[in-house]
Scaffold this motif. Sequence first.
Motif, short mmCIF file in Angstrom:
data_model
loop_
_atom_site.label_atom_id
_atom_site.label_comp_id
_atom_site.label_asym_id
_atom_site.label_seq_id
_atom_site.Cartn_x
_atom_site.Cartn_y
_atom_site.Cartn_z
N GLU A 158 0.83 -1.19 0.00
CA GLU A 158 0.00 0.00 0.00
C GLU A 158 0.87 1.25 0.00
N ILE A 159 0.34 2.31 -0.62
CA ILE A 159 1.04 3.59 -0.70
C ILE A 159 0.28 4.59 0.17
N GLY A 160 0.98 5.36 0.99
CA GLY A 160 0.30 6.31 1.86
C GLY A 160 -0.61 5.59 2.84
N ASP A 161 -1.82 6.11 2.99
CA ASP A 161 -2.78 5.46 3.89
C ASP A 161 -3.30 4.14 3.33
N GLY A 162 -3.13 3.92 2.03
CA GLY A 162 -3.48 2.64 1.44
C GLY A 162 -4.91 2.22 1.69
N PHE A 163 -5.11 1.00 2.19
CA PHE A 163 -6.45 0.47 2.41
C PHE A 163 -7.22 1.26 3.47
N ALA A 164 -6.49 1.88 4.39
CA ALA A 164 -7.16 2.66 5.43
C ALA A 164 -7.88 3.87 4.85
N SER A 165 -7.45 4.34 3.68
CA SER A 165 -8.08 5.51 3.08
C SER A 165 -9.53 5.24 2.68
N ALA A 166 -9.87 3.97 2.48
CA ALA A 166 -11.24 3.63 2.12
C ALA A 166 -12.22 3.96 3.24
N ALA A 167 -11.72 4.03 4.46
CA ALA A 167 -12.58 4.32 5.61
C ALA A 167 -12.65 5.82 5.92
N LEU A 168 -11.91 6.63 5.18
CA LEU A 168 -11.91 8.07 5.41
C LEU A 168 -12.95 8.76 4.54
N SER A 169 -13.40 9.89 4.99
CA SER A 169 -14.26 10.73 4.14
C SER A 169 -13.38 11.56 3.23
N GLY A 170 -13.98 12.16 2.21
CA GLY A 170 -13.22 13.02 1.32
C GLY A 170 -12.60 14.19 2.06
N ILE A 171 -13.30 14.68 3.06
CA ILE A 171 -12.79 15.79 3.86
C ILE A 171 -11.55 15.34 4.64
N GLU A 172 -11.62 14.15 5.24
CA GLU A 172 -10.51 13.65 6.04
C GLU A 172 -9.30 13.29 5.17
N ASN A 173 -9.58 12.78 3.98
CA ASN A 173 -8.51 12.27 3.13
C ASN A 173 -7.77 13.37 2.37
N ALA A 174 -8.36 14.55 2.27
CA ALA A 174 -7.76 15.63 1.49
C ALA A 174 -6.43 16.08 2.10
N ASP A 175 -5.38 16.07 1.29
CA ASP A 175 -4.10 16.62 1.73
C ASP A 175 -4.11 18.12 1.41
N ARG A 176 -4.57 18.90 2.36
CA ARG A 176 -4.76 20.33 2.14
C ARG A 176 -3.44 21.01 1.76
N MET A 177 -3.54 22.00 0.90
CA MET A 177 -2.36 22.68 0.35
C MET A 177 -2.42 24.17 0.68
N ARG A 178 -1.24 24.72 0.98
CA ARG A 178 -1.12 26.15 1.23
C ARG A 178 0.12 26.68 0.51
N ALA A 179 0.02 27.93 0.05
CA ALA A 179 1.15 28.57 -0.62
C ALA A 179 2.06 29.21 0.42
#
Length: 357
Positions: A244-265
């Motif tokens: 698995e890469i990153g959160d892998g299978f655990a990402s299936a249990a996350l919501s889109g809000i939780e899974n988003a890798d937020r970005m800032r400049a």
Amino acid sequence: MSFNTFGHLFRFTSWGESHGEAIGCVVDGVPSNIPLSEADIQPWLDKRKPAQSRYTTQRKETDTVKILSGVFEGKTTGTPISLIIYNEDQKSKDYGDIKDKFRPGHADYTYMEKYGIRDYRGGGRSSARETAMRVAAGAIARKILGKGIIIRAAMIQMGDDMVDADDWNWKEITKNPFWCPDKETAARWEEQLDAVRKEGSSVGAVIEVIAEGVPAGWGAPIYKKLDADLASALMGINAVKGVEIGDGFASAALSGIENADRMRAKGKKVEFMSNHAGGILGGISTGQPIVARFAVKPTSSILTPVETVDIHHHNTTIMTKGRHDPCVGIRAVPVGEAMMACVLADHLLLHRAQQGK
């Protein structure tokens, strides 16, 4: 047997068997004028070699590597680099009693079905002995990548006992026989693995590999995804049954809000507030640490009799004597590092070819 070569621009072809005279590989695609000697390769092989603790096979191999070609006056010439390691401690007689039996969980049966012949002495090409050459190739890959890219791995789970991420300390991995990043967990594993050995059984493991310093932009979005190549490389290691890469299978249990890798400049740079994606988006590196994990099954060679069949299709039982790892995941740690290095070196060269930098 085909498909003994890994990689595209940076590629290596391994050869040899567990109980043959030697094992080796030919590494191709290495740029010229890179300083290289056996001393650059040997330390990584020393991390993988057997018999370094009571928790690994007691086969005594120094794994001393010799460069046969591709290096002149201490630098690579741009020609194929040939490496060899002589086998020193084969005990083929350990396998005499089981030469006509298929070991459950091993490649014995599938090799026989495919090729009509198999090397029963330690499994031949299917043996983890072959991974020494992956580690050697990985050492050369590290030279291509340079000191700016740091690749480290740790065993984070043995059986059902997992390391607490809050207790992670990279300095601990060289202080215990498990490459474990937590002192207390390593102490528990010693007791658990002693019990497993006494039972005549084995146990599986999970290894995490992290590459830091990889810039954004390596990989391609369709048929040359960086994460796809990495998953293939790790899945190709002996006894690996999941990647698995990153959160892998655990990402299936996350919501889109939780899974988003937020970005800032931050000026002209982009910073991520999390790394659920494991440093790769759309098959291309983000500049964050690349994080991958792989699961290693329990060692199939055990001292407890199990049901099987022989080459004559007779039902029987088998008990594998000899020297075997009660947890093969321990020695898979440096192999995982090596395969990460090989994939990244390949993608560095592919990126240069496409971008000219």
